[in-house]
Design a protein around this motif. Structure first.
Motif, mmCIF file in Angstrom:
data_model
loop_
_atom_site.group_PDB
_atom_site.id
_atom_site.type_symbol
_atom_site.label_atom_id
_atom_site.label_comp_id
_atom_site.label_asym_id
_atom_site.label_seq_id
_atom_site.Cartn_x
_atom_site.Cartn_y
_atom_site.Cartn_z
ATOM 1 N N VAL A 61 0.831 -1.206 0.000
ATOM 2 C CA VAL A 61 0.000 0.000 0.000
ATOM 3 C C VAL A 61 0.869 1.261 0.000
ATOM 4 C CG1 VAL A 61 -1.732 1.324 1.286
ATOM 5 C CG2 VAL A 61 -1.890 -1.175 1.165
ATOM 6 N N SER A 62 1.999 1.203 0.671
ATOM 7 C CA SER A 62 2.871 2.376 0.806
ATOM 8 C C SER A 62 3.405 2.889 -0.522
ATOM 9 C CB SER A 62 4.045 2.057 1.738
ATOM 10 O OG SER A 62 4.814 0.983 1.214
ATOM 11 N N VAL A 63 3.530 2.018 -1.537
ATOM 12 C CA VAL A 63 4.098 2.465 -2.812
ATOM 13 C C VAL A 63 3.135 3.354 -3.579
ATOM 14 C CG1 VAL A 63 5.471 0.358 -2.958
ATOM 15 C CG2 VAL A 63 3.285 0.479 -4.166
ATOM 16 N N LEU A 64 1.871 3.380 -3.165
ATOM 17 C CA LEU A 64 0.873 4.183 -3.869
ATOM 18 C C LEU A 64 0.882 5.649 -3.433
ATOM 19 C CD1 LEU A 64 -2.146 1.688 -3.734
ATOM 20 C CD2 LEU A 64 -0.608 2.117 -5.663
ATOM 21 N N ARG A 65 1.382 5.924 -2.243
ATOM 22 C CA ARG A 65 1.306 7.285 -1.701
ATOM 23 C C ARG A 65 2.138 8.304 -2.473
ATOM 24 N NH1 ARG A 65 1.989 4.349 3.387
ATOM 25 N NH2 ARG A 65 -0.081 3.928 4.273
ATOM 26 N N PRO A 66 3.376 8.011 -2.851
ATOM 27 C CA PRO A 66 4.182 9.048 -3.524
ATOM 28 C C PRO A 66 3.856 9.246 -5.007
ATOM 29 C CG PRO A 66 5.467 7.052 -3.241
ATOM 30 C CD PRO A 66 4.174 6.805 -2.550
ATOM 31 N N VAL A 67 2.955 8.461 -5.562
ATOM 32 C CA VAL A 67 2.634 8.584 -6.987
ATOM 33 C C VAL A 67 1.855 9.879 -7.230
ATOM 34 C CG1 VAL A 67 1.406 7.550 -8.943
ATOM 35 C CG2 VAL A 67 2.560 6.077 -7.265
ATOM 36 N N PRO A 68 2.282 10.728 -8.179
ATOM 37 C CA PRO A 68 1.594 12.000 -8.456
ATOM 38 C C PRO A 68 0.152 11.773 -8.911
ATOM 39 C CG PRO A 68 3.765 11.949 -9.482
ATOM 40 C CD PRO A 68 3.485 10.554 -9.020
ATOM 41 N N TRP A 69 -0.708 12.727 -8.604
ATOM 42 C CA TRP A 69 -2.119 12.604 -8.984
ATOM 43 C C TRP A 69 -2.278 12.592 -10.498
ATOM 44 C CZ3 TRP A 69 -4.649 16.054 -12.074
ATOM 45 C CH2 TRP A 69 -4.077 17.314 -12.251
ATOM 46 N N THR A 70 -1.329 13.219 -11.201
ATOM 47 C CA THR A 70 -1.421 13.242 -12.667
ATOM 48 C C THR A 70 -1.305 11.837 -13.264
ATOM 49 O OG1 THR A 70 0.965 13.761 -12.704
ATOM 50 C CG2 THR A 70 -0.575 15.606 -12.913
ATOM 51 N N ILE A 71 -0.519 10.978 -12.613
ATOM 52 C CA ILE A 71 -0.390 9.591 -13.079
ATOM 53 C C ILE A 71 -1.716 8.866 -12.910
ATOM 54 C CG2 ILE A 71 0.767 7.381 -12.729
ATOM 55 C CD1 ILE A 71 2.580 9.459 -13.931
ATOM 56 N N TYR A 72 -2.351 9.080 -11.758
ATOM 57 C CA TYR A 72 -3.648 8.447 -11.519
ATOM 58 C C TYR A 72 -4.702 8.960 -12.500
ATOM 59 C CZ TYR A 72 -1.827 6.562 -7.126
ATOM 60 O OH TYR A 72 -1.104 5.863 -6.194
ATOM 61 N N ALA A 73 -4.654 10.256 -12.794
ATOM 62 C CA ALA A 73 -5.616 10.832 -13.746
ATOM 63 C C ALA A 73 -5.399 10.251 -15.140
ATOM 64 C CB ALA A 73 -5.474 12.355 -13.778
ATOM 65 N N THR A 95 6.877 3.730 -12.391
ATOM 66 C CA THR A 95 5.645 3.723 -11.602
ATOM 67 C C THR A 95 5.237 2.280 -11.327
ATOM 68 O OG1 THR A 95 4.919 5.763 -12.693
ATOM 69 C CG2 THR A 95 3.251 4.490 -11.513
ATOM 70 N N PRO A 96 4.971 1.923 -10.060
ATOM 71 C CA PRO A 96 4.644 0.526 -9.736
ATOM 72 C C PRO A 96 3.325 0.089 -10.350
ATOM 73 C CG PRO A 96 4.219 1.935 -7.841
ATOM 74 C CD PRO A 96 4.937 2.791 -8.855
ATOM 75 N N THR A 97 3.234 -1.175 -10.707
ATOM 76 C CA THR A 97 2.017 -1.719 -11.319
ATOM 77 C C THR A 97 0.822 -1.646 -10.372
ATOM 78 O OG1 THR A 97 3.227 -3.186 -12.815
ATOM 79 C CG2 THR A 97 0.995 -3.846 -12.249
ATOM 80 N N GLU A 98 1.073 -1.529 -9.079
ATOM 81 C CA GLU A 98 -0.018 -1.414 -8.113
ATOM 82 C C GLU A 98 -0.934 -0.235 -8.392
ATOM 83 O OE1 GLU A 98 2.995 -3.996 -6.122
ATOM 84 O OE2 GLU A 98 3.037 -2.197 -7.375
ATOM 85 N N VAL A 99 -0.461 0.765 -9.146
ATOM 86 C CA VAL A 99 -1.307 1.921 -9.445
ATOM 87 C C VAL A 99 -2.517 1.527 -10.285
ATOM 88 C CG1 VAL A 99 0.628 3.543 -9.320
ATOM 89 C CG2 VAL A 99 -0.005 2.547 -11.538
#
Length: 287
Positions: free
Chosen positions: A57-69, A174-178
């Motif tokens: 779960v911790s690897v998801l926190r530093p990922v920028p919101w732009t990647i999620y978008a 970027t980790p595949t967990e995203v």
């Protein structure tokens, strides 16, 4: 993980996507956005279980919101277009048009830094789009045809997924967990879209329910996670070559299921699309 292993994992997605048109057709009469919400909820559950089981779960926190978008736009946009296309046009024709994305991946990856577009890319594009034109025209193009809107949406499917895949290659750190977050966001976005534009119609048979479950577990579930691993860590050109088998496999599955009829146009178009894509892929491998 080695490059070859990642490529092999990515190839699993190709096999699963060969079943996408069949399960989508079997899920009728569920409207597209509701189907999106249902299948991506299942895909999200798969991802959450996977992330929690690995303690990642911790690897998801530093990922920028732009990647999620970006990822959400790719998954939500593609499937909203794809499901709509298969509702508005015959599954075989719409599926083949949508499966131009492997060719576009080769073309777009050739434009990335360090790559260049060769004559083979252009020739392959012309051959494959010739196959697509054969499907659309079926003896004569008519913009008044009832299937035309669906075929146009299928073309946008191809553009959306190829762009998502090639740009994902540039996010290899970027980790595949995203992908889990992409799926959750896509499921959530599909609910208001369904309420705004559709009438709620639930699956009306065991076949329809099983088709929805199969979509969420396979082509709209596991496939995204293994594809992400493949395009980020594997050989994207080889994955492109492997993907060119998907249109033929998808069409054969539809014919075997009695959903599509064998016709010379359909078979010739499938061969042209796959052959043209193969020409483009060989040009990329020689670059």
């Amino acid at each position: 993980m080695t490059r070859n292993t990642a490529t092999s994992i990515g190839f699993v997605a190709v096999l699963l996507w060969a079943l996408l048109a069949l399960f989508t057709a079997g899920s009728e009469p569920v409207p597209p956005f509701l189907l999106n919400a249902m299948t991506f909820t299942i895909a999200s559950i798969i991802g959450v279980i996977w992330v929690l089981a690995r303690g990642r779960v911790s690897v998801l926190r530093p990922v920028p919101w732009t990647i999620y978008a970006f990822g959400t736009a790719g998954l939500f946009g593609y499937h909203a277009l794809y499901y709509s296309a298969l509702r508005l046009a015959p599954p075989a024709e719409a599926g083949l048009i949508a499966y131009l994305w492997p060719l576009l991946i080769v073309l777009f990856s050739g434009l990335l830094p360090g790559e260049r577009l060769r004559t083979g890319h252009i020739v392959g594009a012309l051959v494959s789009f010739g196959g697509a034109a054969l499907i659309v025209s079926r003896g004569g193009l008519s913009l008044e045809s009832a299937a035309t809107p669906g075929l146009i949406l299928a073309a946008f499917c191809a553009l959306t997924w190829s762009s998502y895949s090639v740009l994902s290659r540039r996010m290899d750190d970027t980790p595949t967990e995203v992908v889990t977050v992409y799926c959750i966001a896509t499921a959530i976005l599909s609910v208001p879209a369904h309420l705004a534009f559709e009438t709620t119609v639930w699956p009306d048979s065991n076949i329809a329910w099983l088709s929805v479950l199969a979509l969420g577990l396979g082509p709209v579930g596991l496939a995204f996670y293994v594809w992400d691993i493949g395009v980020k860590r594997g050989d994207i050109q080889l994955l492109g070559v492997a993907s060119y088998a998907a249109p033929l496999l998808s069409t054969l599955v539809l014919i075997a299921a009695g959903i599509a009829q064998v016709s010379w146009q359909l078979l010739v178009a499938a061969v042209l699309i796959s052959f043209g894509a193969g020409i483009a892929a060989m040009a990329s491998r020689d670059s």
